[in-house]
Design an enzyme around this catalytic site. Structure first.
Site, short mmCIF file in Angstrom:
data_model
loop_
_atom_site.label_atom_id
_atom_site.label_comp_id
_atom_site.label_asym_id
_atom_site.label_seq_id
_atom_site.Cartn_x
_atom_site.Cartn_y
_atom_site.Cartn_z
N GLY A 1 17.56 106.49 -11.84
CA GLY A 1 17.76 107.51 -10.81
C GLY A 1 16.52 107.94 -10.05
O GLY A 1 16.51 108.99 -9.41
N SER A 2 15.46 107.12 -10.06
CA SER A 2 14.24 107.57 -9.35
C SER A 2 14.46 107.63 -7.84
O SER A 2 13.87 108.48 -7.17
CB SER A 2 13.04 106.68 -9.70
OG SER A 2 13.10 105.44 -9.03
N ARG B 1 26.90 98.06 -9.16
CA ARG B 1 28.29 97.64 -9.11
C ARG B 1 28.63 97.32 -7.67
O ARG B 1 28.32 98.08 -6.75
CB ARG B 1 29.15 98.82 -9.58
CG ARG B 1 30.33 98.39 -10.38
CD ARG B 1 31.04 99.58 -10.96
NE ARG B 1 32.48 99.37 -10.85
CZ ARG B 1 33.15 98.56 -11.64
NH1 ARG B 1 32.56 97.91 -12.60
NH2 ARG B 1 34.46 98.40 -11.47
N LEU C 1 30.79 97.11 -4.47
CA LEU C 1 31.93 97.91 -3.99
C LEU C 1 33.05 96.98 -3.53
O LEU C 1 32.80 95.93 -2.94
CB LEU C 1 31.51 98.79 -2.81
CG LEU C 1 30.37 99.78 -3.04
CD1 LEU C 1 30.21 100.68 -1.81
CD2 LEU C 1 30.57 100.61 -4.29
N ASN D 1 22.39 101.25 1.09
CA ASN D 1 21.89 100.75 -0.19
C ASN D 1 20.41 100.48 -0.06
O ASN D 1 19.91 100.20 1.03
CB ASN D 1 22.61 99.44 -0.56
CG ASN D 1 22.14 98.88 -1.90
OD1 ASN D 1 21.98 99.64 -2.87
ND2 ASN D 1 21.90 97.59 -1.98
N HIS E 1 17.36 98.01 -1.74
CA HIS E 1 17.20 96.80 -2.55
C HIS E 1 15.71 96.47 -2.63
O HIS E 1 15.02 96.51 -1.62
CB HIS E 1 17.98 95.64 -1.93
CG HIS E 1 17.91 94.40 -2.77
ND1 HIS E 1 18.62 94.26 -3.94
CD2 HIS E 1 17.18 93.27 -2.62
CE1 HIS E 1 18.34 93.09 -4.47
NE2 HIS E 1 17.47 92.47 -3.70
N GLU F 1 10.03 102.18 -1.93
CA GLU F 1 11.47 102.48 -1.89
C GLU F 1 11.69 103.97 -1.66
O GLU F 1 12.52 104.39 -0.85
CB GLU F 1 12.15 102.08 -3.20
CG GLU F 1 12.23 100.59 -3.44
CD GLU F 1 13.03 100.27 -4.71
OE1 GLU F 1 14.08 100.88 -4.94
OE2 GLU F 1 12.57 99.40 -5.48
C1 GAR Z 1 15.71 100.21 -7.60
O1 GAR Z 1 14.58 99.38 -7.65
C2 GAR Z 1 16.70 99.71 -6.57
O2 GAR Z 1 16.08 99.17 -5.44
C3 GAR Z 1 17.43 98.64 -7.34
O3 GAR Z 1 17.61 99.20 -8.62
C4 GAR Z 1 16.53 100.08 -8.89
C5 GAR Z 1 17.08 101.42 -9.32
O4 GAR Z 1 16.06 102.28 -9.71
N1 GAR Z 1 18.67 98.29 -6.72
C6 GAR Z 1 19.14 97.04 -6.66
O5 GAR Z 1 18.59 96.09 -7.18
C7 GAR Z 1 20.43 96.87 -5.87
N2 GAR Z 1 20.74 95.51 -5.66
P1 GAR Z 1 16.30 103.85 -9.77
O6 GAR Z 1 17.54 104.07 -10.66
O7 GAR Z 1 15.07 104.40 -10.41
O8 GAR Z 1 16.52 104.36 -8.38
#
Ligand code: GAR
Length: 202
Positions: free
Chosen positions: A12-13, A91, A93, A107, A109, A174
């Site tokens: 969840g960062s 997940r 959608l 989203n 990525h 991010e």
């Molecule tokens: C993040 O690095 C996000 O970009 C990635 O999961 C991580 C979640 O971190 N998402 C994907 O790879 C989507 N395809 P977080 O829970 O600390 O935000």
């Protein structure tokens, strides 16, 4: 005031960065209306509860994709969500979900799409030997990590990097990119021509 709905599955960062950006005024005219996790033990949902936000667990395990999506969409609509931010929501959608919120699902990525979609993008990029990677915020369409790109930030891969240090520097970007992209989408008119997202100038 725009109501945001956050979907997450883990740490969840990115959610925390969005919440902090709203509190600091870096994201204007927005509030987090609800945070939903498909996993009960996601640290992100515990954080949302601590912050006093509406935090829901809607377990996905053992459910058909669209069956779960219908529960999630019902909760989003109940909270009058205008913009959905996937923040580590692991997940895919269903097309039905995507069609409920056209151009209103984002989203993030951790790669420069279209390179390295899917899981562990930072590790994929590092193993491939790229010299530049980064992150992408994009609209969600019916394909994985695919919709029109709103924003990208680049990160140089250093000779001293390993997967972990590279992923950490991408994550910093991010957190900046997501707040900027939300501001851009909420803050004015835009058009999408083909795959090309462009803000309209006034
Ligand atoms: C993040 O690095 C996000 O970009 C990635 O999961 C991580 C979640 O971190 N998402 C994907 O790879 C989507 N395809 P977080 O829970 O600390 O935000």
């Amino acid at each position: 005031m725009h109501n945001l709905g956050i979907l997450l599955s883990g740490r969840g960062s990115n959610f925390i960065a969005i919440a902090d950006s709203i509190n600091a005024g870096r994201v204007a005219n927005a509030r987090i209306a609800v945070v939903i996790s498909n996993k009960a033990d996601a640290p992100g949902i515990a954080n949302a509860t601590q912050r006093g936000l509406n935090a829901l667990v809607i377990p996905s395990k053992g459910k058909k994709r669209e069956e779960h999506d219908r529960e999630v969409v019902a909760a989003l609509k109940q909270h009058n969500v205008h913009l959905i931010c996937l923040a580590g929501y692991m997940r895919l959608l269903s097309p039905w979900f995507v069609q409920q919120f056209p151009r209103r699902i984002l989203n993030i990525h951790p790669s420069l799409l279209p390179a390295f979609p899917g899981l562990e993008a930072q590790e994929q990029a590092f193993a491939y030997g790229v010299k530049v990677s980064g992150c992408t915020v994009h609209f969600v369409d019916e394909e994985l990590d695919h919709g029109a790109i709103i924003m990208q930030k680049t990160v140089s891969v250093l000779d001293t990097d390993d997967e972990r240090t590279l992923a950490a520097r991408i994550l910093e970007q991010e957190h900046i990119a997501y707040a900027e992209a939300i501001n851009a989408v909420l803050g004015g008119e835009f058009e999408i021509a083909g795959r090309r997202y462009r803000r309209k100038t006034v």
